[in-house]
Design an enzyme around this catalytic site. Sequence first.
Site, short mmCIF file in Angstrom:
data_model
loop_
_atom_site.label_atom_id
_atom_site.label_comp_id
_atom_site.label_asym_id
_atom_site.label_seq_id
_atom_site.Cartn_x
_atom_site.Cartn_y
_atom_site.Cartn_z
CB SER A 1 -0.50 -2.27 -6.60
OG SER A 1 0.08 -1.90 -5.36
CB CYS A 2 -3.22 2.23 -6.68
SG CYS A 2 -4.28 1.00 -5.89
CB THR B 1 -2.57 -5.51 0.04
OG1 THR B 1 -1.78 -4.79 -0.91
CG2 THR B 1 -2.15 -5.08 1.44
#
Length: 331
Positions: free
Chosen positions: A148-149, A208
């Site tokens: 992911s970023c 997250t």
Amino acid sequence: MVRIAINGFGRIGRLVLRIALSRKNIEVVAINDPFITVDYAAYMFKYDSTHGRFDGEVSHDGKALIIDGKKVLVFQERDPATLPWGAEKIDIAIDSTGIFKELDSAQKHIDAGAKKVVITAPSSTAPMFVVGVNEDKYAGQTIVSNASCTTNCLAPLAKIINNAFGIEEGLMTTVHSITATQKTVDGPSHKDWRGGRTASGNIIPSSTGAAKAVGKVLPELQGKLTGMAFRVPTVDVSVVDLTVKLAKPATYEEIKAVVKKASENELKGVMGYTEDAVVSSDFLGDTHSSIFDAAAGIQLSPQFVKLVSWYDNEFGYSTRVVDLVELVAKN
């Protein structure tokens, strides 16, 4: 010349196309998105509210985009397995749909004739590679994930700090710009009730997996990091706050020096470093995965510090996607 196709023409897909067009060794052959017609694809590629107009000529002929005279075929298939990747001799399919992110679903691109697949999302089954962190472990796997970023921002910083001082444990918070999954006004979001609230008017706590995923790309940090997110009403650029307990005592000046050195040497282009009084918009279009904000971090004791690092969660990440494509193409 590596021939690529992009599946999913959203925020990441469109920026990956912009970046790939500037690389001499990549030829973008096709894009696929079942929800976007060719004329609309031309419009969406040409105009971008966040990153500005595309610096070039964009038109279409009803079947393909024509970008600075070069044709890029446009398909509208819901099932990637039905795409003509074999006929178009696609070397690498980039899947930026966020849907086909596991080995079994990404395999559809291979079934369609692509040789390899790069997934632009974290995956629980495909091996994840973060450029600057563990890309040297790539051994020719057919389907890979670019993580992911946020993992791309956190992992290089965690690697530098762990190598120099050791990380005993740590917590990460990402203050994250809004993304396409959020709502313009309060609406249904059955799995995440908070996530259904108005994006432009709230600070929204969210989960997250980015910190835990660091353990997948840096096994020595497995189980040592976890984190959460706050979604905030900015359109792009996010920031990681990493609070860690160090194994070895260090001064903040020593930490700064280690990060600065890495940003100028082995992590040049991946890790940035600044001592300026910056804010989020200063990083729009920044191609680094992570930019260490030396002036923002704080230290409580020789073994307890809070470190701050910025990232353009769209453009920096998309740049790494293309870097990973080049790496996969070489092997």
